[in-house]
Design an enzyme around this catalytic site. Sequence first.
Site, PDB file in Angstrom:
ATOM      1  N   LYS A 169       0.869  -1.195   0.000  1.00  0.00           N
ATOM      2  CA  LYS A 169       0.000   0.000   0.000  1.00  0.00           C
ATOM      3  C   LYS A 169       0.890   1.223   0.000  1.00  0.00           C
ATOM      4  O   LYS A 169       2.040   1.162   0.435  1.00  0.00           O
ATOM      5  CB  LYS A 169      -0.880  -0.008   1.249  1.00  0.00           C
TER       6      LYS A 169
HETATM    7  N1  GLU Z   1      -7.428  -0.270  -2.603  1.00  0.00           N
HETATM    8  C1  GLU Z   1      -8.218  -1.470  -2.717  1.00  0.00           C
HETATM    9  C2  GLU Z   1      -8.160  -2.283  -1.439  1.00  0.00           C
HETATM   10  O1  GLU Z   1      -7.892  -1.778  -0.378  1.00  0.00           O
HETATM   11  C3  GLU Z   1      -7.902  -2.253  -3.980  1.00  0.00           C
HETATM   12  C4  GLU Z   1      -6.489  -2.712  -4.128  1.00  0.00           C
HETATM   13  C5  GLU Z   1      -6.176  -3.332  -5.484  1.00  0.00           C
HETATM   14  O2  GLU Z   1      -7.061  -3.460  -6.315  1.00  0.00           O
HETATM   15  O3  GLU Z   1      -5.012  -3.689  -5.662  1.00  0.00           O
HETATM   16  O4  GLU Z   1      -8.445  -3.456  -1.428  1.00  0.00           O
END
Ligand code: GLU
Length: 415
Positions: free
Chosen positions: A100
Amino acid sequence: MLSDTHFYFNQAADVLGLSDIVRKILLTPQRTMTVELAVENCEGELKYYTGYRVQHNDARGPMKGGLRFHPSMDEDHASALAGLMTWKTAVVDIPFGGAKGGIDCNPREMSDKDLAQVTRLFVAEMKDFIGPTIDIPAPDMNTNARVMGWIMDEYSKFKGFSPAVVTGKPLELFGSEGREEATGRGVMISLREALTEQGKSFSDITVAIQGFGNVGSNAARLIADHGAKIVAVADHTGGVSNEDGLDIAALTAWVIETGGVKDFAGGSGFSGDSIITWKADVLIPAALQDVITEENAHEVKAGLVIEAANAPTTPAADAILLERGVIIIPDILANAGGVTVSYFEWTQNIQQFRWELDRINDELNKVMVKAYRGVSDVAAEFQVDLRTAAFILAIRRVGKAGLARTHLDPATFIG
Ligand code: GLU
């Protein structure tokens, strides 16, 4: 925030009897990066932002997770959310690890040109540490398909045409059908499975939703389409309620026009703060972290909480809700629909082949149902709540994959 996600991990690790060293290995990110983003904006002012990317674990595949553009973004947030991505991708059993990141900027106060410039600088700094087989970013809070398009474009300048470096892209740039609504659809499927276990159906329930962005609005629409009454919705502008069920299509049109749910004519207004304790059968937090706390958990009326947001429930609140018999479908299961369709997008990019919407939705349904039942089975096996069960399932998958890459015997370390 990091201490909260560690708390949930350790609860499951206790059940599995993991040693301190295995816990440390599984909790510590493999790589943590911060980059300096100093730019001159359109007004000629010098602006300074920091970009973050925490790559938590790649035992099961390239690292995967969103980019959040928010003033509160920092290493603690990125680390906590990166860890959740590792457990989330493992719960739905897709071949990724977790990461992230983001930038501590506020897109609401920036021109598109400035935002694009900062995004491109971030990619230029990170280009050797992301990639289709290394780490694949995606949308998260305040980032969208447009931003993902800039990321693909900037990365491709350095590495050649590379749509698989990022997911959640516009359809014109090899994004996937169904990606935009995927998290909301996954929330609807999780709710459906939970209701089925209780012998109930959508037409039996009332629902309160916090957040009406991409996740909240799509979840509301799909759940209402299945016959449930959405009796209250709140966002950063306020709240609106209707005992007979809000007209979600009309509310969506209103939010697109005005920027928020406040003053929607199809219901009565309220301040928004009371959404967590609204009288409804189901509560769906679909906005920020840490919104169900020890201050309001005693007052939650819903018997079922579906965590569409990441980390909306603090450990103290979690304990209170469980003690009161409230069932919580945890974030790493409930909101995994988004990353699941990101996986389908990445697959399509690598195959250079497009899947039709029916196929996407059908495969998403299969993945979510299997994950839900897998978590439910572990909960029954260990006599634990669904969050602990989801962590147990994920820790086993990630731990065993990591150990299977070595000469060590996984069975010695992971129960
Ligand atoms: N930001 C989204 C989550 O927290 C999607 C992450 C993604 O698709 O890689 O799951």
